[in-house]
Scaffold this motif. Structure first.
Motif, mmCIF file in Angstrom:
data_model
loop_
_atom_site.group_PDB
_atom_site.id
_atom_site.type_symbol
_atom_site.label_atom_id
_atom_site.label_comp_id
_atom_site.label_asym_id
_atom_site.label_seq_id
_atom_site.Cartn_x
_atom_site.Cartn_y
_atom_site.Cartn_z
ATOM 1 N N SER A 98 3.518 28.934 67.484
ATOM 2 C CA SER A 98 3.786 30.124 68.292
ATOM 3 C C SER A 98 5.274 30.456 68.282
ATOM 4 O O SER A 98 5.654 31.618 68.290
ATOM 5 C CB SER A 98 3.272 29.956 69.717
ATOM 6 N N SER A 99 6.118 29.447 68.228
ATOM 7 C CA SER A 99 7.554 29.705 68.178
ATOM 8 C C SER A 99 7.946 30.289 66.822
ATOM 9 O O SER A 99 8.790 31.162 66.753
ATOM 10 C CB SER A 99 8.301 28.432 68.518
ATOM 11 N N GLN A 100 7.327 29.829 65.748
ATOM 12 C CA GLN A 100 7.595 30.396 64.420
ATOM 13 C C GLN A 100 7.068 31.829 64.324
ATOM 14 O O GLN A 100 7.726 32.694 63.755
ATOM 15 C CB GLN A 100 6.978 29.529 63.329
ATOM 16 N N ALA A 101 5.903 32.072 64.882
ATOM 17 C CA ALA A 101 5.336 33.422 64.882
ATOM 18 C C ALA A 101 6.234 34.375 65.665
ATOM 19 O O ALA A 101 6.487 35.508 65.239
ATOM 20 C CB ALA A 101 3.924 33.404 65.461
ATOM 21 N N TYR A 102 6.738 33.912 66.805
ATOM 22 C CA TYR A 102 7.635 34.729 67.611
ATOM 23 C C TYR A 102 8.932 35.009 66.846
ATOM 24 O O TYR A 102 9.458 36.124 66.886
ATOM 25 C CB TYR A 102 7.938 34.052 68.944
ATOM 26 N N LEU A 103 9.438 34.018 66.136
ATOM 27 C CA LEU A 103 10.660 34.183 65.354
ATOM 28 C C LEU A 103 10.449 35.232 64.263
ATOM 29 O O LEU A 103 11.272 36.136 64.092
ATOM 30 C CB LEU A 103 11.078 32.848 64.737
ATOM 31 N N ILE A 104 9.349 35.137 63.546
ATOM 32 C CA ILE A 104 9.046 36.103 62.483
ATOM 33 C C ILE A 104 8.894 37.505 63.073
ATOM 34 O O ILE A 104 9.412 38.481 62.533
ATOM 35 C CB ILE A 104 7.791 35.672 61.690
ATOM 36 N N TYR A 105 8.197 37.596 64.177
ATOM 37 C CA TYR A 105 8.012 38.865 64.864
ATOM 38 C C TYR A 105 9.366 39.444 65.297
ATOM 39 O O TYR A 105 9.644 40.630 65.094
ATOM 40 C CB TYR A 105 7.094 38.665 66.067
ATOM 41 N N SER A 106 10.223 38.616 65.874
ATOM 42 C CA SER A 106 11.549 39.058 66.315
ATOM 43 C C SER A 106 12.381 39.558 65.142
ATOM 44 O O SER A 106 13.044 40.593 65.238
ATOM 45 C CB SER A 106 12.292 37.922 67.013
ATOM 46 N N ILE A 107 12.353 38.815 64.049
ATOM 47 C CA ILE A 107 13.101 39.217 62.858
ATOM 48 C C ILE A 107 12.581 40.559 62.340
ATOM 49 O O ILE A 107 13.362 41.456 62.007
ATOM 50 C CB ILE A 107 13.030 38.123 61.767
ATOM 51 N N PHE A 108 11.271 40.718 62.305
ATOM 52 C CA PHE A 108 10.656 41.958 61.844
ATOM 53 C C PHE A 108 11.142 43.144 62.681
ATOM 54 O O PHE A 108 11.561 44.169 62.152
ATOM 55 C CB PHE A 108 9.127 41.832 61.905
ATOM 56 N N ILE A 109 11.114 42.999 63.993
ATOM 57 C CA ILE A 109 11.535 44.075 64.898
ATOM 58 C C ILE A 109 13.027 44.380 64.719
ATOM 59 O O ILE A 109 13.430 45.539 64.608
ATOM 60 C CB ILE A 109 11.240 43.713 66.374
ATOM 61 N N ILE A 110 13.849 43.350 64.666
ATOM 62 C CA ILE A 110 15.296 43.545 64.529
ATOM 63 C C ILE A 110 15.628 44.219 63.201
ATOM 64 O O ILE A 110 16.459 45.132 63.145
ATOM 65 C CB ILE A 110 16.049 42.214 64.708
ATOM 66 N N VAL A 111 14.964 43.805 62.120
ATOM 67 C CA VAL A 111 15.216 44.409 60.812
ATOM 68 C C VAL A 111 14.800 45.878 60.809
ATOM 69 O O VAL A 111 15.558 46.747 60.361
ATOM 70 C CB VAL A 111 14.514 43.613 59.683
ATOM 71 N N LEU A 112 13.606 46.177 61.321
ATOM 72 C CA LEU A 112 13.156 47.573 61.362
ATOM 73 C C LEU A 112 14.083 48.447 62.196
ATOM 74 O O LEU A 112 14.460 49.548 61.781
ATOM 75 C CB LEU A 112 11.737 47.667 61.917
ATOM 76 N N ASP A 156 18.489 28.543 70.241
ATOM 77 C CA ASP A 156 18.675 27.598 69.143
ATOM 78 C C ASP A 156 19.764 28.136 68.211
ATOM 79 O O ASP A 156 19.625 29.213 67.629
ATOM 80 C CB ASP A 156 17.350 27.439 68.392
ATOM 81 N N LYS A 157 20.842 27.383 68.059
ATOM 82 C CA LYS A 157 21.993 27.833 67.270
ATOM 83 C C LYS A 157 21.609 28.139 65.821
ATOM 84 O O LYS A 157 22.035 29.155 65.264
ATOM 85 C CB LYS A 157 23.095 26.779 67.305
ATOM 86 N N LYS A 158 20.799 27.294 65.212
ATOM 87 C CA LYS A 158 20.400 27.487 63.819
ATOM 88 C C LYS A 158 19.570 28.769 63.663
ATOM 89 O O LYS A 158 19.790 29.555 62.749
ATOM 90 C CB LYS A 158 19.608 26.271 63.339
ATOM 91 N N VAL A 159 18.646 28.984 64.577
ATOM 92 C CA VAL A 159 17.811 30.191 64.552
ATOM 93 C C VAL A 159 18.678 31.420 64.778
ATOM 94 O O VAL A 159 18.541 32.442 64.088
ATOM 95 C CB VAL A 159 16.687 30.090 65.617
ATOM 96 N N ARG A 160 19.578 31.350 65.757
ATOM 97 C CA ARG A 160 20.468 32.471 66.064
ATOM 98 C C ARG A 160 21.298 32.850 64.842
ATOM 99 O O ARG A 160 21.425 34.022 64.511
ATOM 100 C CB ARG A 160 21.367 32.112 67.244
ATOM 101 N N GLU A 161 21.843 31.869 64.144
ATOM 102 C CA GLU A 161 22.654 32.141 62.957
ATOM 103 C C GLU A 161 21.825 32.777 61.854
ATOM 104 O O GLU A 161 22.291 33.679 61.159
ATOM 105 C CB GLU A 161 23.317 30.854 62.469
#
Length: 188
Positions: free
Chosen positions: A8-22, A133-138
């Motif tokens: 669920s955390s990976q899915a949320y990360l992918i979803y967040s990246i998708f929204i931010i990129v769009l 998470d610093k790594k995720v944020r970067e």
């Protein structure tokens, strides 16, 4: 249970990246188009003199500065989110009505557009950098930066293609779909 949380955390990360990129692609391409096209529009469609042409970009940049430096910095999270959503919708409306602008209304439209941009772009980068998470944020900030760069290529390329078929006055309409994308996704 741990695998479920990890998924669920990976899915949320992918979803967040998708929204931010769009959002980044849509908003930055439109912002770049507006900032580079408004002076040409003022010169060739509204027949402004050299001083007025220069002032069009200055007015837009001033409005962006006011929102970014003064208003956005003094708002807490919820009012800032409301302003972000309202600004995306407002900018979409401005794109739709720019073709109808005249020597007077263009000043209002570009000020409002600049004001909206000042509320949009800082909030996208805030979202991109909000992971604990610093790594995720970067990684997200790296992807955000890449999306900014791509939008500065895609926006002018799209505009150049459209200008083969349409006059400069109508170019703003062709960026309305970008505005719609930017208006819809903040609700998710």
């Amino acid at each position: 249970m741990e695998n479920k949380l990890k998924y669920s955390s990976q899915a949320y990360l992918i979803y967040s990246i998708f929204i931010i990129v769009l959002l980044t692609l849509a908003v930055r391409a439109s912002n770049n188009m507006m900032m580079t096209t408004i002076s040409l529009f003022a010169k060739y469609d509204l027949y402004f003199n050299q001083v007025e042409v220069g002032l069009t970009e200055s007015v837009m940049a001033l409005a962006t500065f006011i929102t970014t430096a003064i208003i956005n910095t003094h708002l807490s999270a919820f009012p800032r989110r409301v302003l972000f959503i309202a600004s995306n919708i407002t900018f979409t409306i401005i794109l739709a009505v720019m073709e109808f602008s005249n020597n007077i209304s263009v000043w209002i439209f570009i000020f409002v557009a600049g004001f909206a941009f000042g509320a949009i772009m800082p909030n996208i980068i805030t979202s991109a950098g909000s992971s604990g998470d610093k790594k995720v944020r970067e990684r997200i900030l790296g992807i955000y930066t890449l999306a900014l760069s791509v939008s500065l290529i895609a926006g002018p390329a799209y505009e150049s293609y459209i200008l083969n078929f349409e006059p400069l006055r109508y170019i703003f309409l062709y960026f309305v779909p970008f505005g719609i994308v930017a208006s819809v996704f903040p609700f998710y």
